[in-house]
Design an enzyme around this catalytic site. Sequence first.
Site, PDB file in Angstrom:
ATOM      1  N   SER A 265      41.679 -13.136  44.390  1.00 19.88           N
ATOM      2  CA  SER A 265      42.734 -13.277  43.398  1.00 19.88           C
ATOM      3  C   SER A 265      42.174 -13.747  42.077  1.00 19.88           C
ATOM      4  CB  SER A 265      43.778 -14.263  43.900  1.00 19.88           C
ATOM      5  OG  SER A 265      43.282 -15.579  43.754  1.00 19.88           O
ATOM      6  N   LYS A 266      42.996 -13.601  41.085  1.00 19.88           N
ATOM      7  CA  LYS A 266      42.570 -13.999  39.750  1.00 19.88           C
ATOM      8  C   LYS A 266      42.183 -15.473  39.706  1.00 19.88           C
ATOM      9  CE  LYS A 266      45.297 -10.482  37.473  1.00 19.88           C
ATOM     10  NZ  LYS A 266      46.252 -10.149  36.426  1.00 19.88           N
ATOM     11  N   ARG A 267      42.841 -16.222  40.554  1.00 28.03           N
ATOM     12  CA  ARG A 267      42.601 -17.669  40.535  1.00 28.03           C
ATOM     13  C   ARG A 267      41.218 -18.070  41.049  1.00 28.03           C
ATOM     14  NH1 ARG A 267      48.110 -20.394  40.673  1.00 28.03           N
ATOM     15  NH2 ARG A 267      49.109 -18.945  39.232  1.00 28.03           N
TER      16      ARG A 267
END
Length: 509
Positions: A265-267
């Site tokens: 994920s982007k996180r």
Amino acid sequence: MDQEIRVRFAPSPTGPLHIGGVRTALFNYLFAKRANGKFILRIEDTDQNRYVEGAEKYITDSLSWCGIISDEGVEGGGPYGPYRQSERGDIYKKFADQLVENGYAYHAFDSQEELDQMREKLKNQKSEVQQYNFLTRGEMKNALTMDTTEVEERIQSGQPYVIRLKTPENEKIHLKDIVYGDIVFESSQLDDKILFKSDGMPTYHLANVIDDHLMKITHVIRGSEWINSTPIHLLLYRFLDWDNELPVFAHLPLILKPSGQGKLSKRDGDQMGFPVFPLQWQNPQTGELNPGYKESGYFPEAFVNILALLGWNPGDEQEVFSMEELINKFSLDRIGKSGARFDPDKAKWFNHYYLNHKTNKELTEKYLPILYDKGLNPDLDYVEEVVALVRERANFVSDFWEQSFFFFKEPERYDPKVIKKKWKENTPAILNDIIKILEDIRTFSEENTEKTVKTYIQDNELSFGQVLNSLRLTLLGSGTGPSLFKIIEMLGKEESIKRIKHGIERIQK
RNA sequence: GCUCCCAUCGUCUAGUCUGGCCUAGGACGCCAGGUUUUCAUCCUGGUAACAGGGGUUCAAAUCCCCUUGGGAGUACCA
């Protein structure tokens, strides 16, 4: 029958594109180019709340860094524009109304609270599904439970409403997917998805079906997180009477986190020790900075090569591919089904490989700005010589400085471990002898210095390791590095001797 | 919970559709040896996998079923 192949990459500008997104774009691009078709870049910005400043530019910049150039789209326009959904006027509304007219969709007026209540209630009843569907829509505030005049009145008076898909009660919906094969869905499991929002914008489901059709998209290649909403899209194609022009679907396996579980994920960001974004991204709200492959020193060719092999392989043992080769070899039926974990180590290796297949000249050009930044203005040929010497030990151009700074400036510190191990009582005396020897050499070449110094060591029955390592220490401050006598040659007589002297003084104390 | 999907070395994967050529191949990583004054590179070699259980068959990594594990979706987000 041989219509032009047209594919699209349709990101939403809600933030930076991560590796998975770039891979989807790449596969679309490769497929299009392979088939001599068109690659279209469409921006899906129907959610105004999630719009992020700069995200669209980030997307186009990232793709062009990778060499993925659109044939039509937000950048260059094209015959089927506009390519930004927010600019496509009332196209969507017209189709939504058409669906309502034909009985495939209906207006609904439920508030968020009412929806929450309904779901909560179903949950408490231990109902298998908590959805707005054929079972529950009869109890909600919508055109199916009101008479037409009331619906008319509400709409006329400007009350907010949405348009929902009226999913059939009990039928099977078949998806033929190039990658996953045939998948069957039960319409009873489907939600009466909102097609048109109360803010006047369509949802993804409606917009993507309409645009794909209007833009004559022949193949929908997207991440497998879309599989579960594909039956909605299939229904829409049918209700819009476009069944005979259905695009071919190909869903791509997910890219997983390198460790732990779940999709990347982007996180995940830098905490995992490798970038998840092609380019560096600074969040305009928080100011948070996420590293990018480009800024970390990856070559775009290497980056593309890594991505291409994530979920796809050519079936033979080749793993290094130029974009050209990828285009020639790519095919959808060689895409795997299972999720792929990203391997940062292999990514580094690829970059090392690409780095060492560049010319010294190319690498020199990339190194130069770093040297300028250090306030240096070295001779070009000299830098090229340095590059030739350190290139094979580097994964990135940014590694060069650490491995070659001593070609440009005298070391300021001397590795204490090497001092401890190699610097003996008689070392200064030996090095002083070597200074004398070096002074006498007329042609200060690698061969000459090496020959003379080695002869000296042998004649005095000294240990090579002992002497050469301490000599190296005075010259570059560490016990590691390229060939010592090559360094001496490049430094020149004067500089070499100066450094040995300084070394003796400084290490002595 | 429900729906859908997936399952070969630590990782990416070949082989699965069209069972036998698989005592399962390659790459990254790791380990060892060689090269080197050193470190790195490089070269050579090695390590290591068909999730488990049932079938079907002369024969299964390959086909079927179950179990287990993992993932995705389930918003007036895409």
